[in-house]
Design a protein around this motif. Structure first.
Motif, PDB file in Angstrom:
ATOM      1  N   ALA A 155      26.569  35.943  43.707  1.00 28.42           N
ATOM      2  CA  ALA A 155      26.807  36.233  42.284  1.00 28.42           C
ATOM      3  C   ALA A 155      26.328  37.636  41.927  1.00 28.42           C
ATOM      4  CB  ALA A 155      26.105  35.186  41.420  1.00 28.42           C
ATOM      5  N   LEU A 156      25.148  38.047  42.499  1.00 28.38           N
ATOM      6  CA  LEU A 156      24.625  39.387  42.229  1.00 28.38           C
ATOM      7  C   LEU A 156      25.591  40.467  42.737  1.00 28.38           C
ATOM      8  CD1 LEU A 156      22.323  41.182  41.232  1.00 28.38           C
ATOM      9  CD2 LEU A 156      21.253  40.932  43.486  1.00 28.38           C
ATOM     10  N   ILE A 157      26.095  40.243  43.971  1.00 30.48           N
ATOM     11  CA  ILE A 157      27.048  41.220  44.525  1.00 30.48           C
ATOM     12  C   ILE A 157      28.316  41.258  43.671  1.00 30.48           C
ATOM     13  CG2 ILE A 157      28.491  41.725  46.516  1.00 30.48           C
ATOM     14  CD1 ILE A 157      26.305  40.507  48.276  1.00 30.48           C
ATOM     15  N   ARG A 158      28.779  40.067  43.214  1.00 27.83           N
ATOM     16  CA  ARG A 158      29.978  40.024  42.358  1.00 27.83           C
ATOM     17  C   ARG A 158      29.771  40.818  41.066  1.00 27.83           C
ATOM     18  NH1 ARG A 158      30.488  34.597  39.436  1.00 27.83           N
ATOM     19  NH2 ARG A 158      28.712  35.662  38.457  1.00 27.83           N
ATOM     20  N   ALA A 189      36.274  41.572  43.808  1.00 24.88           N
ATOM     21  CA  ALA A 189      35.420  40.887  42.839  1.00 24.88           C
ATOM     22  C   ALA A 189      35.917  39.477  42.588  1.00 24.88           C
ATOM     23  CB  ALA A 189      35.394  41.690  41.528  1.00 24.88           C
ATOM     24  N   MET A 190      37.266  39.313  42.524  1.00 21.62           N
ATOM     25  CA  MET A 190      37.826  37.972  42.320  1.00 21.62           C
ATOM     26  C   MET A 190      37.501  37.057  43.525  1.00 21.62           C
ATOM     27  SD  MET A 190      41.494  38.931  40.617  1.00 21.62           S
ATOM     28  CE  MET A 190      41.975  37.200  40.552  1.00 21.62           C
ATOM     29  N   GLN A 191      37.594  37.609  44.753  1.00 19.82           N
ATOM     30  CA  GLN A 191      37.271  36.822  45.941  1.00 19.82           C
ATOM     31  C   GLN A 191      35.788  36.430  45.948  1.00 19.82           C
ATOM     32  OE1 GLN A 191      38.521  39.179  49.269  1.00 19.82           O
ATOM     33  NE2 GLN A 191      40.714  39.005  48.774  1.00 19.82           N
ATOM     34  N   LEU A 192      34.931  37.356  45.559  1.00 18.53           N
ATOM     35  CA  LEU A 192      33.511  37.030  45.485  1.00 18.53           C
ATOM     36  C   LEU A 192      33.240  35.959  44.429  1.00 18.53           C
ATOM     37  CD1 LEU A 192      31.774  40.511  45.875  1.00 18.53           C
ATOM     38  CD2 LEU A 192      31.522  38.514  47.366  1.00 18.53           C
ATOM     39  N   ASP A 193      34.028  36.017  43.358  1.00 17.32           N
ATOM     40  CA  ASP A 193      33.867  35.005  42.312  1.00 17.32           C
ATOM     41  C   ASP A 193      34.188  33.601  42.863  1.00 17.32           C
ATOM     42  OD1 ASP A 193      33.264  34.182  39.723  1.00 17.32           O
ATOM     43  OD2 ASP A 193      35.371  34.245  39.112  1.00 17.32           O
ATOM     44  N   SER A 194      35.284  33.529  43.660  1.00 18.69           N
ATOM     45  CA  SER A 194      35.640  32.227  44.279  1.00 18.69           C
ATOM     46  C   SER A 194      34.586  31.793  45.286  1.00 18.69           C
ATOM     47  CB  SER A 194      37.016  32.345  44.955  1.00 18.69           C
ATOM     48  OG  SER A 194      38.015  32.666  44.026  1.00 18.69           O
ATOM     49  N   LEU A 195      34.105  32.739  46.083  1.00 21.38           N
ATOM     50  CA  LEU A 195      33.074  32.435  47.071  1.00 21.38           C
ATOM     51  C   LEU A 195      31.799  31.934  46.391  1.00 21.38           C
ATOM     52  CD1 LEU A 195      32.041  32.463  49.985  1.00 21.38           C
ATOM     53  CD2 LEU A 195      31.452  34.877  49.670  1.00 21.38           C
ATOM     54  N   THR A 196      31.443  32.611  45.295  1.00 23.46           N
ATOM     55  CA  THR A 196      30.229  32.201  44.565  1.00 23.46           C
ATOM     56  C   THR A 196      30.365  30.772  44.031  1.00 23.46           C
ATOM     57  OG1 THR A 196      29.796  34.489  43.935  1.00 23.46           O
ATOM     58  CG2 THR A 196      28.692  32.763  42.646  1.00 23.46           C
ATOM     59  N   ASP A 197      31.550  30.447  43.477  1.00 20.33           N
ATOM     60  CA  ASP A 197      31.765  29.080  42.961  1.00 20.33           C
ATOM     61  C   ASP A 197      31.614  28.039  44.093  1.00 20.33           C
ATOM     62  OD1 ASP A 197      32.180  30.142  40.479  1.00 20.33           O
ATOM     63  OD2 ASP A 197      34.384  30.115  40.607  1.00 20.33           O
ATOM     64  N   GLY A 198      32.169  28.315  45.301  1.00 21.08           N
ATOM     65  CA  GLY A 198      32.078  27.385  46.423  1.00 21.08           C
ATOM     66  C   GLY A 198      30.644  27.182  46.875  1.00 21.08           C
ATOM     67  N   LEU A 199      29.888  28.285  46.932  1.00 19.12           N
ATOM     68  CA  LEU A 199      28.502  28.202  47.350  1.00 19.12           C
ATOM     69  C   LEU A 199      27.661  27.432  46.328  1.00 19.12           C
ATOM     70  CD1 LEU A 199      27.926  31.822  48.761  1.00 19.12           C
ATOM     71  CD2 LEU A 199      28.177  29.693  50.075  1.00 19.12           C
ATOM     72  N   GLU A 200      27.946  27.647  45.073  1.00 19.18           N
ATOM     73  CA  GLU A 200      27.186  26.923  44.048  1.00 19.18           C
ATOM     74  C   GLU A 200      27.469  25.420  44.096  1.00 19.18           C
ATOM     75  OE1 GLU A 200      28.262  28.814  40.425  1.00 19.18           O
ATOM     76  OE2 GLU A 200      26.768  30.436  40.663  1.00 19.18           O
ATOM     77  N   GLU A 201      28.710  25.014  44.444  1.00 19.68           N
ATOM     78  CA  GLU A 201      29.048  23.588  44.547  1.00 19.68           C
ATOM     79  C   GLU A 201      28.262  22.939  45.683  1.00 19.68           C
ATOM     80  OE1 GLU A 201      33.229  23.348  44.979  1.00 19.68           O
ATOM     81  OE2 GLU A 201      33.653  23.890  42.881  1.00 19.68           O
ATOM     82  N   ARG A 202      27.975  23.687  46.758  1.00 21.92           N
ATOM     83  CA  ARG A 202      27.230  23.124  47.883  1.00 21.92           C
ATOM     84  C   ARG A 202      25.729  23.367  47.741  1.00 21.92           C
ATOM     85  NH1 ARG A 202      31.516  25.635  50.714  1.00 21.92           N
ATOM     86  NH2 ARG A 202      30.088  27.287  51.420  1.00 21.92           N
ATOM     87  N   ALA A 203      25.352  23.942  46.604  1.00 21.64           N
ATOM     88  CA  ALA A 203      23.921  24.254  46.365  1.00 21.64           C
ATOM     89  C   ALA A 203      23.349  25.118  47.455  1.00 21.64           C
ATOM     90  CB  ALA A 203      23.100  22.968  46.203  1.00 21.64           C
TER      91      ALA A 203
END
Length: 661
Positions: free
Chosen positions: A496-499, A474-488
């Motif tokens: 985020a849903l999977i997290r 879940a923590m890794q997905l949280d980091s992945l979600t933040d990176g994806l959101e920065e690149r839109a």
């Protein structure tokens, strides 16, 4: 001393009788009371120094000096022998010195054979009899009356004109003889019906002596009329009585007195019936019909009636003396009633053994199972003379029934042996059921223990392995979600849903872990877990571990920890009981007690609330904790507190694998 005084009284009596025309009396019954009774009392005290019966019997030692005093007082009737030193005191003593008769008649039946009253309720009866004896003695000492040795000798210390003292002595004498005799009879019959073994044998000796006394006195009256002034027949009866008392106190196993006593009473009653029928016929019909031949016909008819009624009279006497001990069918009915109330095979076996011992008045009953896992059931004190019967179930021997004889020489009759066979069949079936129940309980205990151990393993695996891995993911997905959101990146929403779903899964796993087994049990044991459980409810709820658990820790025992199933059951029961007390009882104080009483762990939750209503229906929570206690082989009790306010929830949970008991 009493025997020597009695011998001196005999010598003085002969001297006085030869030298005076006045009639003087020396009763044979008094001589027996002054010689045989003190001798038996001394023998009883030699064998049993603390026997109250022996000390009461020793009061008859006063009879010897009394007899000597009566004959010394009678010397005043001999010309030239009046006014001897101490003669007035002897005459006064001769007025009231017969008091040992009252003590013997009033107190010995109440105290025989062990020196104790039948129960605490008899203390008032004994106190009343003692008061009557004291009142009679005081009134007799001062009443204007003559001595028993001669009507010519009057009480030298009499109060002139105090005729009311005479009435007092007569009334108290009748109350002591009739009331004391009735009370003694009731006391003896009461003891006989509930006694067994040695006590029963001793009581039967006393009853035999009383029957001998009454029988000898009646025979003397029939043979000699009312002229038995010297008390010969009563003396013989007193001799039989003291011999029976001595045998009962010292040699109660001389022979089977029970059977002899029963038959003596039966034949005595039948003989009395025949004599009464003959006397009544002669008195009523003899004067009307010449030759009185009808009397012989009526006597023959009475004899036939007596012979036909013999068995019924025997059963009546046996029931009076032995209760239902000699009626096997009544015994079986009593046993069936006890078995209907039993809570299981082991309890039924205990009820069966106790019922056989109580109904048959035997000293000892035991049931020895062949299965070593089952405990021996015993009731009463072991004796040497026993009867054994094999117990079978499904053509296999499952144990032995042992029944102690009432007396070494008292063998059981055919009806009783047939009853033992029926009891043995029932005991065999119960032993087989107990062994099966024990096997089922062990299987259930093992299944419950295996389930709890598996739950403990699953909780550990989920908590220590799968849970942390999912949390890391879940923590890794949280980091992945933040990176994806920065690149839109459009994939950010799906990440985020999977997290979020993964975090929900972690929460559900934690909930499953807590339901599988309370975490505090694995972290610190039952003591720590209960402390954490009651802490939020302070100061209303308190935990008391001060009643002596092993090493001060209820969750530990010598040689290991509590079974996992027992720990969970204790924790859940306390949790439910405390919650109910705080929410529904309006209590001001609730205390949780935990202690070990091997083989049990005892858990109690006591509150001072409103308590349970008389018509309360158990709810889901109460049913749940009752099932938790039952599934680990424990017991749960819910009742009102002893003070009448509040509720007590008490659970007994096994510390380990138990032996069937």
């Amino acid at each position: 001393m009493s025997i020597g005084c009695a011998a001196g009284a005999i010598a003085l009596h002969g001297y006085v009788a030869d030298r005076t025309a006045h009639r003087t009396v020396l009763s044979n019954a008094d001589l027996v009371l002054g010689t045989a009774f003190p001798l038996v009392a001394a023998l009883v005290l030699v064998y049993q120094p603390r026997s109250r019966v022996g000390w009461v019997l020793l009061s008859t030692a006063l009879t010897g000096p009394y007899l000597l005093a009566t004959q010394y007082a009678a010397l005043a009737l001999v010309p030239g022998q009046a006014g001897l030193p101490g003669q007035a005191v002897a005459t006064w003593f001769a007025v009231w010195g017969y008091v040992p008769y009252m003590v013997l008649w009033g107190l010995v039946p109440l105290l025989f054979p062990d020196g104790r009253l039948p129960s605490a309720r008899w203390r008032r009866v004994a106190a009343v009899l003692i008061a009557l004896i004291a009142c009679h003695l005081t009134a007799r000492m001062l009443s204007p009356t003559s001595t028993d040795v001669s009507r010519e000798l009057m009480n030298p210390l009499a109060v002139d004109g105090a005729t009311w003292l005479l009435y007092t002595t007569v009334i108290t004498a009748y109350l002591i003889m009739l009331g004391g005799g009735l009370a003694g009879l009731v006391a003896v019959v009461t003891r006989l019906r509930r006694s067994a073994g040695v006590e029963r044998a001793r009581l039967q000796w006393l009853v035999a002596g009383m029957v001998g006394l009454v029988g000898a006195t009646l025979v003397g009256l029939l043979l000699e009329g009312s002229s038995d002034s010297d008390g010969l027949s009563m003396g013989v009866g007193m001799l039989l009585l003291v011999a029976a008392i001595g045998a009962g106190a010292i040699r109660h196993r001389l022979f089977d007195i029970g059977a002899a006593l029963s038959r003596t009473v039966v034949y005595g009653l039948l003989t009395a019936f025949l004599l009464f029928a003959y006397a009544a016929t002669v008195a009523s019909a003899g004067a009307l019909i010449p030759g009185q031949r009808i009397a012989y016909g009526v006597l023959a008819v009475a004899a036939l009636v007596a012979a036909a009624a013999r068995d019924q009279v025997q059963r009546f006497v046996d029931r009076l003396l032995f209760g239902s001990a000699r009626d096997p069918y009544a015994v079986l009915a009593v046993l069936q009633g006890r078995l209907d109330l039993a809570t299981g095979p082991i309890d039924a076996l205990a009820q069966l053994a106790e019922g056989v011992r109580g109904a048959l008045k035997v000293p000892y009953v035991a049931i020895h199972p062949a299965d070593e896992r089952l405990m021996t059931i015993e009731t009463g004190a072991p004796v040497d003379a026993v009867e054994r019967a094999a117990l079978h179930a499904r053509s296999e021997r499952v144990g032995t029934l042992v029944v102690g004889r009432r007396h070494p020489a008292d063998e059981f009759n055919g009806a009783e042996r047939a009853m033992f066979d029926d009891v043995a069949r029932r005991a065999g079936d119960l032993l087989d059921a107990a062994a099966t129940q024990h096997d089922l309980r062990r299987s259930r205990d093992r299944l419950v223990a295996a389930r709890e151990e598996e739950r403990r393993r699953l909780r550990r695996d989920l908590h220590d392995s799968i849970g942390p891995q999912l949390a890391a993911m879940a923590m890794q997905l949280d980091s992945l979600t933040d990176g994806l959101e920065e690149r839109a990146d459009p994939a950010a929403a799906k990440a985020a849903l999977i997290r979020d779903r993964l975090r929900g899964t972690v929460r559900e796993i934690r909930h499953v872990v807590e339901n599988l087994r309370p975490p505090a049990l694995d972290d610190g044991g039952l003591t720590v877990a209960l402390g954490q459980l009651v802490a939020p409810f302070a100061p209303i709820v308190a935990l008391d571990l001060s009643d002596g658990s092993a090493d001060g820790q209820p969750g530990s025992q010598p040689g290991g920890t509590l079974p996992a199933a027992t720990e969970v059951a204790a924790y859940r029961i306390v949790a439910e009981a405390v919650t109910n007390a705080v929410r529904h009882s309006a209590c001001e104080r609730c205390t949780v007690h935990v202690r070990q009483e091997p083989p049990w762990l005892v858990v109690e939750v006591v509150d001072d609330g409103v308590g349970l209503a008389a018509d309360a229906v158990p709810g889901v929570g109460l049913q749940s904790i009752r099932e938790r206690a039952g599934e680990v082989g424990g017991r749960l009790e819910v009742r009102r507190a002893a003070e009448g306010r509040g509720t007590v929830v008490r659970a007994r949970l096994p510390l380990g694998e138990r032996r069937a008991a």
